[in-house]
Design a protein around this motif. Structure first.
Motif, mmCIF file in Angstrom:
data_model
loop_
_atom_site.group_PDB
_atom_site.id
_atom_site.type_symbol
_atom_site.label_atom_id
_atom_site.label_comp_id
_atom_site.label_asym_id
_atom_site.label_seq_id
_atom_site.Cartn_x
_atom_site.Cartn_y
_atom_site.Cartn_z
ATOM 1 N N TRP A 139 53.122 -74.232 -10.286
ATOM 2 C CA TRP A 139 52.581 -73.958 -8.499
ATOM 3 C C TRP A 139 52.216 -72.356 -8.334
ATOM 4 O O TRP A 139 51.108 -72.207 -7.781
ATOM 5 N N LEU A 140 52.853 -71.562 -8.933
ATOM 6 C CA LEU A 140 52.821 -70.322 -8.951
ATOM 7 C C LEU A 140 51.385 -69.851 -9.596
ATOM 8 O O LEU A 140 50.701 -69.231 -9.161
ATOM 9 N N VAL A 141 51.097 -70.532 -10.835
ATOM 10 C CA VAL A 141 50.152 -70.125 -11.708
ATOM 11 C C VAL A 141 48.697 -70.647 -10.976
ATOM 12 O O VAL A 141 47.711 -70.103 -10.728
ATOM 13 N N ASP A 142 48.912 -71.940 -10.425
ATOM 14 C CA ASP A 142 47.774 -72.483 -9.706
ATOM 15 C C ASP A 142 47.448 -71.897 -8.413
ATOM 16 O O ASP A 142 46.362 -71.846 -7.827
ATOM 17 N N ALA A 143 48.717 -71.227 -7.646
ATOM 18 C CA ALA A 143 48.424 -70.564 -6.403
ATOM 19 C C ALA A 143 47.566 -69.268 -6.561
ATOM 20 O O ALA A 143 47.233 -68.701 -5.405
ATOM 21 N N VAL A 144 47.234 -68.810 -7.696
ATOM 22 C CA VAL A 144 46.911 -67.365 -7.867
ATOM 23 C C VAL A 144 45.121 -67.509 -7.680
ATOM 24 O O VAL A 144 44.517 -68.371 -7.860
ATOM 25 N N GLN A 145 44.933 -66.442 -6.664
ATOM 26 C CA GLN A 145 43.626 -66.385 -6.265
ATOM 27 C C GLN A 145 43.068 -65.137 -6.681
ATOM 28 O O GLN A 145 43.551 -64.082 -6.292
ATOM 29 N N TRP A 146 42.125 -65.037 -7.392
ATOM 30 C CA TRP A 146 41.737 -63.804 -8.208
ATOM 31 C C TRP A 146 40.706 -63.518 -7.359
ATOM 32 O O TRP A 146 39.549 -64.349 -6.702
ATOM 33 N N PRO A 147 40.198 -62.339 -7.172
ATOM 34 C CA PRO A 147 39.227 -61.626 -6.317
ATOM 35 C C PRO A 147 37.800 -61.854 -7.033
ATOM 36 O O PRO A 147 37.789 -61.865 -8.228
ATOM 37 N N ASP A 148 36.810 -62.243 -6.430
ATOM 38 C CA ASP A 148 35.516 -62.373 -7.018
ATOM 39 C C ASP A 148 35.053 -61.149 -7.560
ATOM 40 O O ASP A 148 34.893 -60.120 -6.907
ATOM 41 N N LYS A 149 34.837 -60.795 -8.864
ATOM 42 C CA LYS A 149 34.381 -59.791 -9.274
ATOM 43 C C LYS A 149 32.907 -59.427 -9.726
ATOM 44 O O LYS A 149 32.457 -58.583 -10.516
ATOM 45 N N THR A 150 32.244 -60.256 -9.302
ATOM 46 C CA THR A 150 30.826 -60.270 -9.350
ATOM 47 C C THR A 150 30.173 -59.079 -8.531
ATOM 48 O O THR A 150 30.692 -58.921 -7.376
ATOM 49 N N ILE A 151 29.518 -58.369 -9.089
ATOM 50 C CA ILE A 151 28.483 -57.348 -8.323
ATOM 51 C C ILE A 151 27.353 -57.767 -7.693
ATOM 52 O O ILE A 151 26.434 -58.259 -8.256
ATOM 53 N N LYS A 152 27.414 -57.721 -6.366
ATOM 54 C CA LYS A 152 25.998 -57.846 -5.417
ATOM 55 C C LYS A 152 25.057 -56.697 -5.739
ATOM 56 O O LYS A 152 25.406 -55.414 -5.530
ATOM 57 N N GLU A 153 23.780 -57.160 -5.930
ATOM 58 C CA GLU A 153 22.726 -55.984 -5.860
ATOM 59 C C GLU A 153 22.243 -55.811 -4.505
ATOM 60 O O GLU A 153 22.254 -56.686 -3.751
ATOM 61 N N THR A 154 22.082 -54.401 -4.290
ATOM 62 C CA THR A 154 21.796 -54.054 -2.997
ATOM 63 C C THR A 154 20.219 -53.466 -2.830
ATOM 64 O O THR A 154 19.670 -53.535 -3.856
#
Length: 70
Positions: free
Chosen positions: A55-70
């Motif tokens: 449950w702990l492994v499945d509950a991890v929410q990783w931040p989105d590391k995609t870089i958005k172009e401006t």
């Protein structure tokens, strides 16, 4: 001769400490189905160690590391 038995479950209070919430919150999570458990009787609930670890492994929410172009 003393036989040592490894416990395969946690109480709800033990699981609460592991995940960093109060016992009341953990009981609410069990009641709502958010935390895996085994109901032994009307008053006895245990949390399988393996299920809590998964449950702990499945509950991890990783931040989105995609870089958005401006």
């Amino acid at each position: 001769m003393k036989i040592e038995v490894e416990c395969k479950t946690y109480t709800v209070s033990q699981a609460a400490k592991i995940i960093g919430v109060c016992s009341k919150t953990a009981y609410q999570m069990v009641t709502s189905g958010k935390l895996p458990c085994i109901r032994i009787s009307d008053r006895k609930v245990v949390i399988p160690k393996a299920a809590l670890e998964q449950w702990l492994v499945d509950a991890v929410q990783w931040p989105d590391k995609t870089i958005k172009e401006t």
